[in-house]
Design a protein around this motif. Structure first.
Motif, PDB file in Angstrom:
ATOM      1  N   PRO A  49      -3.687   1.481   9.318  1.00 28.96           N
ATOM      2  CA  PRO A  49      -2.245   1.665   9.129  1.00 28.96           C
ATOM      3  C   PRO A  49      -1.423   0.908  10.177  1.00 28.96           C
ATOM      4  N   ARG A  83      -6.839   4.812   0.135  1.00 21.47           N
ATOM      5  CA  ARG A  83      -5.787   5.621  -0.488  1.00 21.47           C
ATOM      6  C   ARG A  83      -5.386   6.784   0.420  1.00 21.47           C
ATOM      7  N   ARG A  85      -5.690   6.924   3.689  1.00 22.22           N
ATOM      8  CA  ARG A  85      -4.977   6.380   4.849  1.00 22.22           C
ATOM      9  C   ARG A  85      -3.548   6.030   4.495  1.00 22.22           C
ATOM     10  N   PHE A  86      -3.399   5.496   3.301  1.00 24.55           N
ATOM     11  CA  PHE A  86      -2.060   5.125   2.869  1.00 24.55           C
ATOM     12  C   PHE A  86      -1.193   6.379   2.728  1.00 24.55           C
ATOM     13  N   ALA A  87      -1.802   7.437   2.198  1.00 17.29           N
ATOM     14  CA  ALA A  87      -1.064   8.703   2.059  1.00 17.29           C
ATOM     15  C   ALA A  87      -0.587   9.186   3.422  1.00 17.29           C
ATOM     16  N   LEU A  89      -0.110   7.329   6.173  1.00 23.19           N
ATOM     17  CA  LEU A  89       0.918   6.432   6.712  1.00 23.19           C
ATOM     18  C   LEU A  89       2.273   6.709   6.069  1.00 23.19           C
ATOM     19  N   CYS A 104       3.689  -0.503  -0.547  1.00 23.83           N
ATOM     20  CA  CYS A 104       3.194  -0.354  -1.914  1.00 23.83           C
ATOM     21  C   CYS A 104       1.675  -0.498  -1.921  1.00 23.83           C
ATOM     22  N   LEU A 105       1.019   0.465  -2.564  1.00 27.28           N
ATOM     23  CA  LEU A 105      -0.435   0.396  -2.729  1.00 27.28           C
ATOM     24  C   LEU A 105      -0.706   0.212  -4.209  1.00 27.28           C
ATOM     25  N   SER A 106      -1.508  -0.776  -4.541  1.00 27.08           N
ATOM     26  CA  SER A 106      -1.743  -1.039  -5.953  1.00 27.08           C
ATOM     27  C   SER A 106      -3.182  -1.499  -6.178  1.00 27.08           C
ATOM     28  N   TRP A 107      -3.662  -1.289  -7.381  1.00 25.69           N
ATOM     29  CA  TRP A 107      -5.022  -1.725  -7.700  1.00 25.69           C
ATOM     30  C   TRP A 107      -4.958  -2.898  -8.680  1.00 25.69           C
TER      31      TRP A 107
ATOM     32  N   LEU B 355      -9.906  11.789   6.845  1.00 25.91           N
ATOM     33  CA  LEU B 355      -9.897  10.339   6.655  1.00 25.91           C
ATOM     34  C   LEU B 355     -11.297   9.749   6.486  1.00 25.91           C
ATOM     35  N   ILE B 366       0.761   8.136  -5.355  1.00 23.93           N
ATOM     36  CA  ILE B 366       1.240   7.174  -4.373  1.00 23.93           C
ATOM     37  C   ILE B 366       0.893   5.743  -4.765  1.00 23.93           C
ATOM     38  N   GLY B 368       1.112   2.322  -6.766  1.00 24.90           N
ATOM     39  CA  GLY B 368       2.215   1.677  -7.441  1.00 24.90           C
ATOM     40  C   GLY B 368       1.754   0.699  -8.497  1.00 24.90           C
TER      41      GLY B 368
END
Lengths: 140, 368
Positions: A49, A83, A85-87, A89, A104-107, B355, B366, B368
């Protein structure tokens, strides 16, 4: 005429899926905004992060993290960790009253050139509406 | 079945004597506890093997020179101690130690953990100017009545985790009106029961005064909400600049943080050092630069690194030379991220740090 705001977006792309997806978007001659600065990482879970914070505080208007779809990770489970970690952050950024919408996190898989272009375009439009990252001009 | 050892003597004295007998009977080979040095109220954690040295031991002294979790990790980092050791720690120190054990920075085996319900600790400076000694009688009065003491570390006045998790023996302090006369050691585990066999005292049935603890919890919770909501609100970049702008970059907070265990911290590395050319380019972009730079970056980074395991011990705020309300920020943000995973750091040794684990279907909102 006022100059139109062109955002700068840092994109952390996973080597196995999203980076290849970006490649495909390129070879398919899809239009991708030039605002994206891609950084290739071996896995989305490689992204501490703190790296994202670095980008933000150094003035990136948006940060995109893209990895393999859940279940498709080259290392089996890296994107699940990413995912979480992103949550975390996002929570930190939110609870301090900063703009978590700039993240933005995307797949995107290796075969989804089309989707890659869509994700980047959409995110770019969103950042354009949000305007410049206020951290860019602050004395930090 | 009896679940407590009753010693009819002043609590601190009884525990001191209990520890002495443990050493003399060779049930343990060492005792890890707070020990007085000098007269003005300075104490230090010590690992003691000679029972005479325990004369100055003050196991429940309301001061935390360093978070004991960090110190225990130093002792047991490479493996459990070769000989059994009894350790007397506060609940948050125990929680910090458990978090470190989860990170493979410590070992539990061969340690007998003795903890207590905790009334909180005073800031470190009260020990250097001697005010702590004057406050002690007030402190114990408040503990007996189950009230919140004033002048404690801000982290302590707002702490709701005052009962230890996973201690072998818990000493009943809060709400025990007869602290001067009677001492109760509650035995939580088999290890604890083994330890008190053939010791002085009487085995009795005893539990915490649950009603009193409940009331105490309510008071602390109220104080916590007040602490979170009414004190400096942090909302947005300008507030962050106001609060962290005065940081002098000493990194003392990470040095004392029990969760910050990396021997080489990334924020201390030369990678993150600003080169002269970087100063120039930054100034060109921003029209000005705070020097030392990157203090906000450092604190935000540390939040994401340790927040998930922050036990809220308050050590960071205590050592800050420029009085940044670090506890407020770390406790508040830390708890908000712990809530995502319904995780209480240090509660359960078998529970993984959020984690390093995952579920396949979660937090899809979350994405996008």
């Amino acid at each position: 005429m006022t100059e139109q705001f062109e955002p700068r977006i840092v994109g952390f792309l996973c080597n196995w899926c999203s980076y290849a997806g970006a490649d495909l978007a390129g070879t398919s001659k899809l239009k991708i905004p030039s605002s994206l600065t891609p950084i290739r990482v071996m896995c989305s879970s490689r992204i501490d992060p703190v790296l994202i914070l670095t980008a933000l505080l150094q003035g990136a208007d948006g940060v995109l993290i893209a990895g393999c779809h859940p279940g498709d990770c080259h290392y089996n489970e890296g994107n699940y960790y990413a995912r979480r970690r992103f949550a975390v952050l996002k929570k930190v950024v939110d609870s301090l009253g900063l703009e978590s919408d700039r993240l933005c996190l995307s797949w995107v898989s290796a075969s989804e050139g089309q989707r890659f272009a869509e994700v980047v375009n959409e995110f770019n439009e969103k950042i354009k509406k949000m305007g410049q990252n206020p951290m860019k001009k602050k004395m930090l | 079945m009896a679940n407590a050892l009753k010693i009819t003597k002043n609590t601190e004295e009884s525990v001191r004597e209990f520890l002495k007998i443990l050493l003399e009977k060779r049930k343990v080979k060492g005792v890890f506890t707070l020990k007085k040095i000098g007269k003005n109220g300075a104490v230090t954690y010590s690992l003691i093997t000679k029972s005479d040295e325990l004369n100055d031991a003050v196991p429940f002294y309301p001061l935390m020179p360093t978070n004991a979790g960090k110190l225990l990790s130093r002792i047991t980092r490479n493996g459990s101690t070769t000989e059994p050791v009894a350790v007397i720690v506060k609940p948050c120190e125990l929680r910090a130690f458990i978090e470190l054990v989860k990170r493979e920075q410590g070992h539990f085996e061969n340690l007998y953990i003795i903890s207590s319900t905790c009334g909180g600790v005073y800031p470190l400076k009260t020990a250097t100017d001697g005010t702590i000694e004057k406050n002690l009688s007030d402190y114990w009065d408040a503990v007996k009545k189950g009230e919140i003491n004033q002048d404690l570390r801000p982290a302590c006045t707002a702490c709701t985790e005052f009962t230890p998790y996973g201690a072998d023996i818990t000493v009943d302090l809060i709400g025990n009106t007869e602290l001067e006369k009677k001492c109760f050691l509650l035995l939580n585990t088999k290890k604890g029961e083994e330890l008190v066999q053939d010791m002085k005292g009487e085995l009795v049935d005893r539990d915490f005064d649950k009603e009193k603890l409940k009331k105490f919890y309510a008071k602390r919770e109220k104080a916590k909400n007040q602490f979170f909501n009414e004190n400096t609100k942090i909302n947005g970049l300008d507030d962050l600049i106001k609060i962290f702008g005065r940081c002098i970059g000493c990194h003392g907070c990470s040095k004392v943080c029990p969760i910050c265990y990396c021997t080489l911290c990334m924020f201390d590395s030369s990678n993150l050092e600003y080169k002269p050319s970087k100063y120039e380019s930054e100034v060109r972009q921003r029209g000005g630069l705070k020097i030392p730079p990157g203090t906000i970056y450092y604190h935000l980074g540390r939040l994401t690194h340790v927040g998930i395991s922050c036990v809220g011990c308050g050590s960071c705020e205590d050592v800050c030379p420029v009085n940044i309300p670090l506890t407020l920020i770390f406790k508040k943000v830390g708890e908000s991220m712990q809530q995502i995973f319904e995780y209480i750091p240090g509660k359960n040794i078998t529970e993984k740090i959020p984690l390093v684990t995952y579920n396949e279907e979660e937090y899809t909102e979350i994405e996008g």
